[in-house]
Write a protein that holds these residues in place. Structure first.
Motif, short mmCIF file in Angstrom:
data_model
loop_
_atom_site.label_atom_id
_atom_site.label_comp_id
_atom_site.label_asym_id
_atom_site.label_seq_id
_atom_site.Cartn_x
_atom_site.Cartn_y
_atom_site.Cartn_z
N VAL A 215 0.58 2.48 12.80
CA VAL A 215 0.46 1.64 14.14
C VAL A 215 0.80 0.11 14.41
CG1 VAL A 215 -1.23 1.21 16.17
CG2 VAL A 215 -1.43 3.55 14.59
N LEU A 216 1.72 -0.14 15.21
CA LEU A 216 2.07 -1.55 15.36
C LEU A 216 1.48 -2.11 16.62
CD1 LEU A 216 5.84 -1.64 14.59
CD2 LEU A 216 4.24 -2.93 13.39
N PHE A 217 0.70 -3.21 16.75
CA PHE A 217 0.21 -3.91 17.60
C PHE A 217 0.71 -5.31 17.68
CE2 PHE A 217 -3.17 -6.31 19.63
CZ PHE A 217 -3.44 -5.63 20.74
N LEU A 218 1.39 -5.83 18.74
CA LEU A 218 1.86 -7.32 18.76
C LEU A 218 2.61 -7.69 17.49
CD1 LEU A 218 -1.13 -8.70 20.84
CD2 LEU A 218 1.12 -7.90 21.81
N GLY A 219 3.41 -6.94 17.15
CA GLY A 219 4.04 -7.23 15.78
C GLY A 219 3.48 -7.17 14.69
N ARG A 220 2.30 -6.66 14.43
CA ARG A 220 1.53 -6.48 13.18
C ARG A 220 1.20 -5.01 13.10
NH1 ARG A 220 -0.50 -11.07 10.95
NH2 ARG A 220 -0.77 -12.75 12.27
N LEU A 221 1.47 -4.52 11.61
CA LEU A 221 0.80 -3.11 11.40
C LEU A 221 -0.57 -3.14 11.44
CD1 LEU A 221 2.51 -0.58 10.81
CD2 LEU A 221 2.06 -0.89 8.67
N VAL A 222 -1.22 -2.68 12.16
CA VAL A 222 -2.57 -2.62 12.12
C VAL A 222 -3.38 -1.68 11.37
CG1 VAL A 222 -2.78 -4.26 14.08
CG2 VAL A 222 -2.87 -1.72 14.32
N ALA A 223 -2.57 -0.24 11.25
CA ALA A 223 -3.05 0.65 10.62
C ALA A 223 -2.16 1.65 10.01
CB ALA A 223 -4.39 1.48 11.37
N GLU A 224 -2.41 2.23 8.99
CA GLU A 224 -1.43 3.13 8.32
C GLU A 224 -2.36 4.35 7.72
OE1 GLU A 224 1.32 3.98 4.60
OE2 GLU A 224 1.83 2.28 5.94
N VAL A 225 -2.36 5.33 8.58
CA VAL A 225 -3.72 6.29 8.23
C VAL A 225 -2.92 7.81 8.09
CG1 VAL A 225 -5.51 5.18 9.41
CG2 VAL A 225 -3.71 6.65 10.75
N LYS A 226 -3.76 8.55 7.40
CA LYS A 226 -3.32 10.09 7.39
C LYS A 226 -3.64 10.85 8.72
CE LYS A 226 -4.07 10.58 2.28
NZ LYS A 226 -4.54 11.48 1.17
N THR A 227 -2.70 11.43 9.10
CA THR A 227 -2.96 12.13 10.61
C THR A 227 -4.10 12.93 10.50
OG1 THR A 227 -0.57 12.29 10.85
CG2 THR A 227 -1.65 13.82 12.38
#
Length: 257
Positions: A215-227
């Motif tokens: 998930v990108l938010f304002l140019g930052r990757l704020v989370a990378e999670v298993k679906t």
């Protein structure tokens, strides 16, 4: 844990005074579909274009199979096996399927194309993806449905021994049946050992085919999670606010897979 094919490490990109990407960490693994989601302006398109060699990064490191690489132009990305299927598909309506799949990379000499070889390769590629909706490879693209066009564009990316395939909104403007066919094709790409990046606003599609969600938010990757570890509501909260209180997810990217 599957092999890391592509890694972005602390990648940043600015256009003049506007910083579009801020120290983004992003990993694409073999045999997996990772969805890249975010609101408009979050940085999804810029991330894709940095991977595709269209925009050079300002800082950070890009690695391919563990080796640092410099993606200064699209040819550099293609040589590594990185292919992008953009939302507009970049298909020529006046050409047939074979001609589109080999457009700009035709086989043969300057005075005579090897039509038989190209036609056979196109058939073989479509067959390898278990494509049943496209039967005649000499059909003009103008006569194809939206789902068939998307299938041809994806097959074109596979034709060149791609290892990483980026799909930009592949189901946009498709009907229910065509969407199902395209999503099945996306899974087959991963089952063949490729790393697939799915850029989509459709969270139903994302949850159907993606193994992980970034998930990108304002140019930052704020989370990378298993679906399987999140709900659609939590992903929506991440997209709109950059955090999910219910999950307690960090605001910066972490490798949780």
């Amino acid at each position: 844990m599957t092999e890391k094919l592509l890694e972005l490490c602390a990648v940043s990109k600015s256009f003049g005074p506007v910083q579009v990407l801020r120290e983004v960490d992003f990993t694409v693994r073999a045999g997996e579909v990772i969805a890249l989601v975010g609101d408009n302006g979050a940085g999804k398109s810029t991330t894709v274009k940095c991977i595709a060699g269209i925009h050079p990064v300002d800082s950070g490191v890009i690695r391919f199979r563990g080796e640092r690489v410099h993606l200064n132009d699209p040819r550099a990305a293609s040589r590594l096996g990185i292919e992008v299927v953009y939302q507009d598909l970049a298909l020529a309506d006046n050409l047939d399927i074979v001609q589109n799949m080999f457009l700009g990379r035709e086989r043969g000499s300057s005075w005579r194309l090897d039509e038989a070889s190209m036609e056979e390769a196109a058939r073989r590629t479509l067959a390898s993806l278990s494509v049943r909706t496209v039967t005649a490879v000499r059909t003009p693209v103008s006569a194809l449905s939206g789902g068939q066009r998307q299938t041809v564009a994806i097959a074109k990316s596979v034709l060149w021994d791609s290892q990483v395939v980026l799909l930009d909104e592949p189901t946009a403007a498709l009907g229910v049946a065509q969407t199902k066919q395209v999503l099945e094709l996306v899974r087959r790409l991963a089952h063949q050992g490729r790393g697939v990046v799915l850029i989509s606003h459709n969270l139903s599609d994302v949850f159907e085919v993606a193994d992980r969600i970034a998930v990108l938010f304002l140019g930052r990757l704020v989370a990378e999670v298993k679906t399987r570890d999140v709900t659609q509501s939590q992903v929506v909260e991440l997209i709109t606010s950059g955090r999910s209180g219910g999950m307690g997810l960090p605001t910066m990217a972490t490798d949780v897979a």
